[in-house]
Design an enzyme around this catalytic site. Structure first.
Site, PDB file in Angstrom:
ATOM      1  N   GLU A  94       0.820  -1.210   0.000  1.00  0.00           N
ATOM      2  CA  GLU A  94       0.000   0.000   0.000  1.00  0.00           C
ATOM      3  C   GLU A  94       0.855   1.263   0.000  1.00  0.00           C
ATOM      4  O   GLU A  94       1.928   1.279   0.597  1.00  0.00           O
ATOM      5  CB  GLU A  94      -0.833   0.107   1.269  1.00  0.00           C
ATOM      6  CG  GLU A  94      -1.444  -1.147   1.704  1.00  0.00           C
ATOM      7  CD  GLU A  94      -2.142  -0.991   3.045  1.00  0.00           C
ATOM      8  OE1 GLU A  94      -2.863  -1.898   3.376  1.00  0.00           O
ATOM      9  OE2 GLU A  94      -1.944   0.027   3.733  1.00  0.00           O
ATOM     10  N   CYS A 118       4.451  -5.749  16.037  1.00  0.00           N
ATOM     11  CA  CYS A 118       3.904  -4.783  16.998  1.00  0.00           C
ATOM     12  C   CYS A 118       2.392  -5.031  17.102  1.00  0.00           C
ATOM     13  O   CYS A 118       1.715  -5.155  16.079  1.00  0.00           O
ATOM     14  CB  CYS A 118       4.198  -3.353  16.545  1.00  0.00           C
ATOM     15  SG  CYS A 118       5.963  -3.112  16.249  1.00  0.00           S
ATOM     16  N   SER A 196      11.165   5.913   9.223  1.00  0.00           N
ATOM     17  CA  SER A 196      10.730   5.569  10.577  1.00  0.00           C
ATOM     18  C   SER A 196      11.143   4.141  10.901  1.00  0.00           C
ATOM     19  O   SER A 196      10.903   3.225  10.121  1.00  0.00           O
ATOM     20  CB  SER A 196       9.208   5.711  10.671  1.00  0.00           C
ATOM     21  OG  SER A 196       8.746   5.239  11.914  1.00  0.00           O
ATOM     22  N   CYS A 338      -1.211   2.274   8.695  1.00  0.00           N
ATOM     23  CA  CYS A 338      -0.187   1.350   8.211  1.00  0.00           C
ATOM     24  C   CYS A 338      -0.715  -0.073   8.015  1.00  0.00           C
ATOM     25  O   CYS A 338      -1.113  -0.735   8.959  1.00  0.00           O
ATOM     26  CB  CYS A 338       0.916   1.400   9.260  1.00  0.00           C
ATOM     27  SG  CYS A 338       2.130   0.153   9.241  1.00  0.00           S
TER      28      CYS A 338
HETATM   29  N1  SAH Z   1       8.141  -0.088  10.773  1.00  0.00           N
HETATM   30  C1  SAH Z   1       8.371   1.293  10.964  1.00  0.00           C
HETATM   31  C2  SAH Z   1       7.658   2.175   9.974  1.00  0.00           C
HETATM   32  C3  SAH Z   1       6.247   1.792   9.616  1.00  0.00           C
HETATM   33  S1  SAH Z   1       5.049   2.020  10.874  1.00  0.00           S
HETATM   34  C4  SAH Z   1       8.057   1.679  12.397  1.00  0.00           C
HETATM   35  O1  SAH Z   1       7.460   0.887  13.090  1.00  0.00           O
HETATM   36  O2  SAH Z   1       8.437   2.764  12.788  1.00  0.00           O
HETATM   37  C5  SAH Z   1       4.921   3.790  10.978  1.00  0.00           C
HETATM   38  C6  SAH Z   1       4.414   4.294  12.313  1.00  0.00           C
HETATM   39  O3  SAH Z   1       3.040   3.955  12.499  1.00  0.00           O
HETATM   40  C7  SAH Z   1       5.157   3.708  13.497  1.00  0.00           C
HETATM   41  O4  SAH Z   1       5.440   4.727  14.442  1.00  0.00           O
HETATM   42  C8  SAH Z   1       4.155   2.742  14.062  1.00  0.00           C
HETATM   43  O5  SAH Z   1       4.392   2.449  15.413  1.00  0.00           O
HETATM   44  C9  SAH Z   1       2.872   3.479  13.808  1.00  0.00           C
HETATM   45  N2  SAH Z   1       1.670   2.677  13.861  1.00  0.00           N
HETATM   46  C10 SAH Z   1       1.478   1.396  13.479  1.00  0.00           C
HETATM   47  N3  SAH Z   1       0.223   1.014  13.692  1.00  0.00           N
HETATM   48  C11 SAH Z   1      -0.419   2.067  14.228  1.00  0.00           C
HETATM   49  C12 SAH Z   1      -1.748   2.287  14.676  1.00  0.00           C
HETATM   50  N4  SAH Z   1      -2.664   1.326  14.615  1.00  0.00           N
HETATM   51  N5  SAH Z   1      -2.078   3.500  15.164  1.00  0.00           N
HETATM   52  C13 SAH Z   1      -1.132   4.491  15.233  1.00  0.00           C
HETATM   53  N6  SAH Z   1       0.133   4.352  14.822  1.00  0.00           N
HETATM   54  C14 SAH Z   1       0.493   3.140  14.333  1.00  0.00           C
HETATM   55 FE1  SF4 Z   2       5.859  -2.608  14.015  1.00  0.00          FE
HETATM   56 FE2  SF4 Z   2       6.347  -0.820  12.072  1.00  0.00          FE
HETATM   57 FE3  SF4 Z   2       6.318  -3.431  11.537  1.00  0.00          FE
HETATM   58 FE4  SF4 Z   2       4.054  -2.224  12.109  1.00  0.00          FE
HETATM   59  S1  SF4 Z   2       5.326  -1.839  10.343  1.00  0.00           S
HETATM   60  S2  SF4 Z   2       4.761  -4.207  12.923  1.00  0.00           S
HETATM   61  S3  SF4 Z   2       4.721  -0.720  13.616  1.00  0.00           S
HETATM   62  S4  SF4 Z   2       7.740  -2.382  12.871  1.00  0.00           S
END
Ligand code: SAH
Ligand code: SF4
Length: 351
Positions: A94, A118, A196, A338
């Site tokens: 996406e 996460c 990020s 995301c």
């Molecule tokens: N993997 C990287 C970048 C992609 S996620 C990272 O984790 O930083 C980009 C951001 O969106 C990250 O800060 C992540 O923690 C946040 N994020 C993911 N799912 C989310 C959600 N459901 N609500 C708010 N922020 C979210």
């Molecule tokens: Fe965690 Fe970023 Fe991966 Fe989502 S995209 S699982 S926030 S590391």
């Protein structure tokens, strides 16, 4: 995947090699490079300045479309557009465009799925499929650049905050950014790009040592190890003290300001006490904190913190002299968080 090269996977020297194997003169490299990255051509037929036989060769022996758009969604305010692509091997990816004043910011993906797990993240909930190639990362930007060009607009900023963990696909992500930076091509300045990371400490160190102009954001979300490990499992491997040490080193080495991200989850990490713990943790680091009320996802029961409580949280930080911003959830009606769309698609396929 097919053996033919995806054009966007090639840097200039690889393109040169390809054209040499096709017995083309060296000046064709510039014509094709500028065609792809400056004039935003999407198919060999669009080059009026290339001989027909070369265009045929390009069509038959290379690939100009690695991503097929299968659905596009527009938010109700018209300011956020999200496209769901499939790769040649059928993976979902996406990309989101956010319009804000004069800015046209693209949120791009670096992996299909994510291995970091996460708990509140739709991409994490999908599991890991594979890393994207540099060309698949670049092509997301070119796709939107072509769309914007129709209205005389261009991509002004890129945030690497879509699906996947960019530092778990370090080489391809940085190669993609290098290609977009190229001044004789797409020419998007490194300062307009933000990566990020969930906090892969060795890669933060590597990134710092490269002293690039790209902005770095670190997803913190919790200021003690118990809570952070329960939300972001990678914290068990790279706990907060190591992560924060690496962040301090990054700022020292690069002289650049770091961004910390904090998704506010009601009654989990949104109290004034949480804010004070955060202040203590990051004291002295030149940084900015972005707080974002949680975007709800299927497999996580946590809720978004109400705005008034978010303001109390940022008030604590401001009192301590830490610059911070509440980022509003954009495009929530089109699941622009995301990985949310691809997750939906996967769920549909599973049923
Ligand atoms: N993997 C990287 C970048 C992609 S996620 C990272 O984790 O930083 C980009 C951001 O969106 C990250 O800060 C992540 O923690 C946040 N994020 C993911 N799912 C989310 C959600 N459901 N609500 C708010 N922020 C979210
Ligand atoms: Fe965690 Fe970023 Fe991966 Fe989502 S995209 S699982 S926030 S590391």
């Amino acid at each position: 995947m097919e053996n033919k090269p995806l054009i966007y996977d090639l840097d200039r020297s690889a393109l040169k090699v390809l054209l040499a194997t096709w017995k083309q003169p060296a000046f064709r490299v510039n014509q094709i490079w500028e065609g792809v990255y400056r004039n935003l051509k999407s198919a060999p037929s669009e080059w009026s300045n290339l001989p027909g036989e070369l265009k045929t060769r390009m069509t038959e022996d290379s690939i100009f479309q690695g991503l097929t758009p299968i659905d596009t969604f527009l938010s109700s305010d018209g300011e956020t557009v999200k496209t769901l692509f499939t790769t040649l091997d059928g993976k979902s990816v996406e990309t989101v465009l956010m319009k804000y004043d004069q800015r046209r910011t693209l949120c791009i993906s670096t992996q299909a799925g994510c291995a970091m797990g996460c708990v509140f993240c739709a991409t994490g909930q999908m599991g890991f499929s594979r890393s994207l190639t540099s060309g698949e990362i670049v092509e997301q930007v070119l796709y939107y650049a072509r769309r914007l060009a129709i209205d005389g607009e261009h991509v002004t900023n890129v945030v690497v905050m879509g699906m996947g963990e960019p530092f778990h696909n370090y080489d391809n992500t940085l190669a993609a950014i290098d290609r977009l930076n190229d001044q004789s091509g797409f020419n998007l300045g490194a300062r307009r790009i933000t990566i990020s990371t969930v906090g892969l400490v060795p890669m933060i160190r590597r990134f710092a040592s490269e002293k690039r102009q790209i902005n770095l954001a670190v997803s913190l979300h919790a200021a003690n190890n118990d809570l952070r490990s329960s939300l972001l499992p990678i914290n068990k491997k790279y706990p907060l003290d190591e992560l924060i040490t690496a962040c301090r080193e990054y700022v020292d080495i690069t002289g650049r300001r770091l961004t910390f991200e904090w998704a506010l989850i009601q009654d989990i990490n949104d109290s004034p006490q949480d804010a004070r713990q955060l202040i203590k943790l990051i004291r002295g680091i030149i940084c900015h904190v972005n707080v974002i009320p949680l975007n709800p996802t299927h497999e996580y029961t946590g809720k978004a913190t109400p705005l008034s409580r978010a303001r109390d949280f940022t008030a604590e930080l401001e009192t301590a002299g830490i610059p911070c911003t509440i980022r509003l959830r954009r495009g929530i009606d089109i699941q622009a968080g995301c990985g949310q769309l691809a997750g939906e698609l996967q769920n549909r396929h599973l049923k």
